[in-house]
Design a protein around this motif. Structure first.
Motif, PDB file in Angstrom:
ATOM      1  N   TRP A 473      -4.512 -14.822   3.236  1.00 25.58           N
ATOM      2  CA  TRP A 473      -3.833 -14.278   2.070  1.00 25.58           C
ATOM      3  C   TRP A 473      -4.015 -12.772   2.028  1.00 25.58           C
ATOM      4  CZ3 TRP A 473      -1.378 -18.016  -0.687  1.00 25.58           C
ATOM      5  CH2 TRP A 473      -1.823 -19.340  -0.479  1.00 25.58           C
ATOM      6  N   SER A 474      -3.041 -12.095   1.405  1.00 22.94           N
ATOM      7  CA  SER A 474      -3.177 -10.655   1.185  1.00 22.94           C
ATOM      8  C   SER A 474      -3.181 -10.384  -0.316  1.00 22.94           C
ATOM      9  CB  SER A 474      -2.022  -9.897   1.842  1.00 22.94           C
ATOM     10  OG  SER A 474      -2.100 -10.030   3.250  1.00 22.94           O
ATOM     11  N   HIS A 475      -4.024  -9.480  -0.733  1.00 24.80           N
ATOM     12  CA  HIS A 475      -4.125  -9.151  -2.157  1.00 24.80           C
ATOM     13  C   HIS A 475      -4.134  -7.635  -2.347  1.00 24.80           C
ATOM     14  CE1 HIS A 475      -5.109 -13.310  -2.890  1.00 24.80           C
ATOM     15  NE2 HIS A 475      -6.138 -13.241  -2.070  1.00 24.80           N
ATOM     16  N   PRO A 476      -3.103  -7.090  -2.963  1.00 22.57           N
ATOM     17  CA  PRO A 476      -3.143  -5.675  -3.339  1.00 22.57           C
ATOM     18  C   PRO A 476      -3.916  -5.528  -4.659  1.00 22.57           C
ATOM     19  CG  PRO A 476      -0.935  -6.588  -3.705  1.00 22.57           C
ATOM     20  CD  PRO A 476      -1.799  -7.725  -3.255  1.00 22.57           C
ATOM     21  N   VAL A 477      -5.134  -5.026  -4.584  1.00 20.41           N
ATOM     22  CA  VAL A 477      -6.010  -5.016  -5.759  1.00 20.41           C
ATOM     23  C   VAL A 477      -5.903  -3.681  -6.490  1.00 20.41           C
ATOM     24  CG1 VAL A 477      -8.392  -5.152  -6.545  1.00 20.41           C
ATOM     25  CG2 VAL A 477      -7.594  -6.656  -4.710  1.00 20.41           C
ATOM     26  N   HIS A 559      -7.231  -6.303 -11.071  1.00 18.54           N
ATOM     27  CA  HIS A 559      -6.534  -7.550 -10.747  1.00 18.54           C
ATOM     28  C   HIS A 559      -5.749  -7.418  -9.463  1.00 18.54           C
ATOM     29  CE1 HIS A 559      -2.671  -5.762 -12.013  1.00 18.54           C
ATOM     30  NE2 HIS A 559      -3.390  -5.142 -12.933  1.00 18.54           N
ATOM     31  N   CYS A 560      -5.359  -8.582  -8.934  1.00 16.87           N
ATOM     32  CA  CYS A 560      -4.418  -8.581  -7.822  1.00 16.87           C
ATOM     33  C   CYS A 560      -3.050  -8.204  -8.363  1.00 16.87           C
ATOM     34  CB  CYS A 560      -4.354  -9.959  -7.165  1.00 16.87           C
ATOM     35  SG  CYS A 560      -3.191  -9.980  -5.781  1.00 16.87           S
ATOM     36  N   HIS A 561      -2.352  -7.317  -7.652  1.00 17.19           N
ATOM     37  CA  HIS A 561      -1.030  -6.885  -8.123  1.00 17.19           C
ATOM     38  C   HIS A 561       0.107  -7.667  -7.476  1.00 17.19           C
ATOM     39  CE1 HIS A 561       1.365  -4.341 -10.637  1.00 17.19           C
ATOM     40  NE2 HIS A 561       0.357  -3.552 -10.914  1.00 17.19           N
ATOM     41  N   ASN A 562      -0.218  -8.696  -6.648  1.00 16.69           N
ATOM     42  CA  ASN A 562       0.764  -9.764  -6.488  1.00 16.69           C
ATOM     43  C   ASN A 562       0.724 -10.421  -7.857  1.00 16.69           C
ATOM     44  OD1 ASN A 562       2.020 -12.240  -6.263  1.00 16.69           O
ATOM     45  ND2 ASN A 562       1.304 -12.605  -4.166  1.00 16.69           N
ATOM     46  N   VAL A 563       1.690 -10.073  -8.700  1.00 22.95           N
ATOM     47  CA  VAL A 563       1.548 -10.385 -10.126  1.00 22.95           C
ATOM     48  C   VAL A 563       1.532 -11.890 -10.401  1.00 22.95           C
ATOM     49  CG1 VAL A 563       2.166  -8.237 -11.250  1.00 22.95           C
ATOM     50  CG2 VAL A 563       3.973  -9.674 -10.309  1.00 22.95           C
ATOM     51  N   VAL A 564       1.995 -12.670  -9.422  1.00 19.35           N
ATOM     52  CA  VAL A 564       1.891 -14.120  -9.585  1.00 19.35           C
ATOM     53  C   VAL A 564       0.411 -14.528  -9.458  1.00 19.35           C
ATOM     54  CG1 VAL A 564       2.635 -16.349  -8.682  1.00 19.35           C
ATOM     55  CG2 VAL A 564       4.245 -14.436  -8.750  1.00 19.35           C
ATOM     56  N   HIS A 565      -0.306 -13.922  -8.537  1.00 18.24           N
ATOM     57  CA  HIS A 565      -1.756 -14.175  -8.455  1.00 18.24           C
ATOM     58  C   HIS A 565      -2.444 -13.690  -9.730  1.00 18.24           C
ATOM     59  CE1 HIS A 565      -1.703 -14.074  -3.735  1.00 18.24           C
ATOM     60  NE2 HIS A 565      -0.830 -14.900  -4.238  1.00 18.24           N
ATOM     61  N   GLU A 566      -2.043 -12.525 -10.190  1.00 17.69           N
ATOM     62  CA  GLU A 566      -2.652 -11.968 -11.404  1.00 17.69           C
ATOM     63  C   GLU A 566      -2.546 -12.931 -12.574  1.00 17.69           C
ATOM     64  OE1 GLU A 566      -0.942  -8.228 -12.677  1.00 17.69           O
ATOM     65  OE2 GLU A 566      -1.185  -8.815 -14.754  1.00 17.69           O
ATOM     66  N   ALA A 569      -5.342 -16.662 -12.012  1.00 14.60           N
ATOM     67  CA  ALA A 569      -5.555 -15.655 -13.000  1.00 14.60           C
ATOM     68  C   ALA A 569      -6.594 -14.722 -12.393  1.00 14.60           C
ATOM     69  CB  ALA A 569      -6.052 -16.284 -14.287  1.00 14.60           C
ATOM     70  N   MET A 570      -6.088 -14.036 -11.304  1.00 18.90           N
ATOM     71  CA  MET A 570      -6.947 -13.226 -10.445  1.00 18.90           C
ATOM     72  C   MET A 570      -7.158 -11.852 -11.074  1.00 18.90           C
ATOM     73  SD  MET A 570      -6.265 -12.764  -6.403  1.00 18.90           S
ATOM     74  CE  MET A 570      -7.389 -13.660  -5.368  1.00 18.90           C
ATOM     75  N   MET A 571      -8.003 -11.817 -12.071  1.00 18.99           N
ATOM     76  CA  MET A 571      -8.192 -10.587 -12.836  1.00 18.99           C
ATOM     77  C   MET A 571      -9.581 -10.628 -13.459  1.00 18.99           C
ATOM     78  SD  MET A 571      -5.553  -8.870 -15.515  1.00 18.99           S
ATOM     79  CE  MET A 571      -5.226 -10.265 -16.577  1.00 18.99           C
TER      80      MET A 571
END
Ligand SMILES: [Cu+2]
Length: 620
Positions: A473-477, A559-566, A569-571
């Motif tokens: 997975w990739s996460h733009p934090v 938070h992760c800025h893949n806003v669907v991950h955000e 609830a990746m925040m």
């Protein structure tokens, strides 16, 4: 059509970290929540139906208007609602309205009738703010969206908070996920427009504003709630004819063009389509620039400044010019580089911005060239690592004759980076972004608005290690309030002069880069300079950053800025607390602040004194 209460309840189920309608936080057991994340019977996890066809390059680019101030606000803003208001009294006032309208993404049927859309002041992107350092402003934002059940946008929630990404903004004006307002209400944002600690090296240039409603950020931004906020000063003065010797004289006015990239899915009627059950990330098959599908833009044979922004929700881009010529890169995430560099390609994860100069003076009228995407991505998990062949053209430039001499320049030196003072470091923390039991987590937990995962002390610095716990997975934090100064990427030391390059699927680092040699430094794929506000974690990556906390107190998020991950609830919530009151590990807001925290949407609002009394009721 779900009622709002139902929508909220659903969000608790899917996000695992929402707030129940009675205000109590949902206890999230990742294992038991897993069932809610599986699509219902018969529904495919990915939307398999393509959007209707749309001919590329048949419509002009939409350039959002520049936001104009108003004389005064009625009722006047409440100074008590804002930190440092007396020190930074607003010199300009703005009113902006979140509205529903019809937006034409493309002139061809079925798009030509328009799609139900949200935005600001009737457009998406909303108007562009032109702000200046030393000129504080007060933005009064009205939520004029129709209530649930009435709205043509049936996948988003007309409950909003607008984050100014990545302003040096007081918590109460930052647009925190839990600071939402409903239809009929307004919120005052005080943007003090001063660099952190008044250090000119902390200045920023290209910011953007976007919705940040807890659990609904992805859908609300997708519906159209975003726009640009540009900051100018005496160097980056926004005037290519500026006689001030300090002025850089970059291309300005109509030659300074913000470009926001969104990939969007449409249904057979040309309406924007969303999939609430996809928690990996939403990919669209229609590429838009400023919310027009593959537009063209007439450019004079001269230099232009473009402010490239990946507006998400989940796609990563690697942008190139069809001419094969490099972009001249000025900034990474709104941070001006010490010197411009040439980059053949630009890697943009969600929310990242890069300002570039493109010089069209070598082209003849009638010539065409394109901004293309070269990065393949087939699901929300991140780029596949393969190159799109052929590359996908997103924006067409049509060269016309220059109307006048081009007075603009690109200076050899730009802005030095802020100093790293390790003596100020009070705590070091590790944040691991991962996937646990069907949920997107940070350090094994999902977001909980009343749980503070870090108490950082005002006036200190910290070192944070941001780690991708997964290998696929990739996460733009993204961290609010403060820029990252990158110290290490995967153990590799980063200096102010280091530029991160990406070649053949690997991070490569170009050291600077002697500005005396005459030609600009050159990289293959620009991934960012040392200072940024999005740390792009590709699979297995670990990035260590230095950050400083000053000037304000209060709650913020990362938070992760893949806003669907955000949203799922990746925040994490972290708070700036008074000196001496910092802490490591998680504490409840009640423990930190002593009073029982109200449900977030009912807690006393900083703009309480300016709330409209006739709040429309849509709870029924
Ligand atoms: Cu992510």
């Amino acid at each position: 059509m779900p009622k709002r209460r139902d929508v909220l309840r659903w969000s608790v189920a899917a996000g695992g970290a929402g707030v129940l309608s009675d205000g109590t936080a949902a206890a999230a057991d990742p294992k038991t929540m897993l069932g809610y994340l599986c699509p219902p019977d018969g529904e495919k996890p990915e939307l398999a139906t393509a959007s209707p066809p749309a001919r590329p390059f048949v419509q002009p680019l939409f350039v959002p208007p520049v936001k104009q101030p108003v004389e005064r606000l009625v009722p006047p803003p409440d100074p008590r609602a804002h930190q440092l208001y007396a020190k930074f009294p607003p010199k300009k006032f703005y009113e902006i309205r979140e509205q529903e309208f019809t937006w034409i993404y493309h002139p061809d049927p079925p798009y030509g009738n328009g799609s139900g859309s949200w935005g600001y002041d009737g457009s998406t992107p909303g108007p562009t703010y032109h702000a200046r350092y030393g000129e504080p402003v007060l933005v009064r934002r009205y939520n004029d969206l129709p209530p649930v059940g009435v709205s043509r946008v049936n996948f988003a929630l007309p409950s909003t908070t607008t984050h100014l990404h990545n302003g040096h903004t007081a918590s109460e004006s930052d647009g925190q996920p839990q600071n939402w307002i409903d239809s009929g209400e307004f919120w005052d944002h005080h943007y003090a427009n001063f660099p952190a600690r008044h250090d000119p090296r902390e200045k920023l240039t290209t910011l953007w504003y976007h919705d940040h409603r807890m659990d609904f950020t992805a859908a609300n931004v997708y519906a159209g709630l975003d726009g640009f906020y540009l900051l100018f000063d005496e160097e980056d003065s926004g005037d290519e004819n500026d006689p001030d010797p300090r002025a850089w004289r970059l291309p300005s006015g109509k030659y300074d063009v913000p470009l926001i990239f969104h990939d969007i899915l449409f249904d057979e009627n040309g309406q924007v389509r969303w999939n609430s059950f996809n928690t990996d990330g939403i990919l669209g098959d229609r590429y838009t620039v400023n919310r027009k599908i593959q537009p063209y833009f007439e450019v004079e044979a001269r230099k232009y400044r473009f402010r490239l922004l990946n507006g998400g929700p989940s796609r990563f881009y690697r942008l190139a010019l069809s001419s094969g010529k490099p972009f001249c890169v000025l900034t990474g995430d709104g941070n001006v580089l010490p010197e411009p560099i040439d980059a053949d390609q630009i890697y943009l994860s969600v929310a990242q911005r890069v300002d570039v100069v493109i010089d069209f003076s070598a082209y003849a009228p009638g010539d065409k060239l394109y901004i293309v995407n070269t990065l393949e991505q087939s699901n929300g998990r991140g780029p596949s690592g393969r190159t799109l062949n052929p590359p996908l053209p997103i924006l067409e430039f049509r060269v016309i004759k220059a109307t006048a001499r081009d007075p603009s320049r690109v200076p050899k030196r730009l802005r030095p980076l802020p100093h790293v003072d390790l003596a100020l470091v009070k705590h070091e923390r590790v944040w691991e972004f991962d996937y646990d039991g069907g949920l997107w987590t940070v350090n094994g937990k999902v977001f909980e608005p009343n749980r503070i995962d870090a108490g950082v002390e005002q006036g200190t610095a910290e070192i944070w290690t941001i780690r991708n716990g997964g290998n696929s997975w990739s996460h733009p934090v993204h961290c609010h309030f403060t820029e990252f100064i990158v110290l290490e990427v995967n153990g590799r030391k980063i200096l102010p002069t280091t530029v991160q390059d990406h070649i053949g699927g690997r991070h490569v680092f170009t050291e600077n880069l002697d500005p005396t040699i005459g030609s600009r430094p050159h990289v293959s794929t620009f991934m960012g300079g040392q200072r940024r506000d999005v740390a792009t974690l590709l699979p297995g990556d670990e990035i260590t950053v230095y950050i400083r906390f000053s000037d304000f107190l209060g709650k913020y998020v990362m938070h992760c800025h893949n806003v669907v991950h955000e949203d799922h609830a990746m925040m994490v919530r972290w708070d700036i607390v008074e000196p001496g009151k910092g802490f490591v590990g998680s504490r409840s807001a009640r423990r930190v602040y002593g009073t029982p925290p109200a449900p977030p949407h009912l807690e006393p609002r900083p703009a309480n004194g300016t709330q409209q009394q006739d709040q429309s009721e849509d709870e029924s």
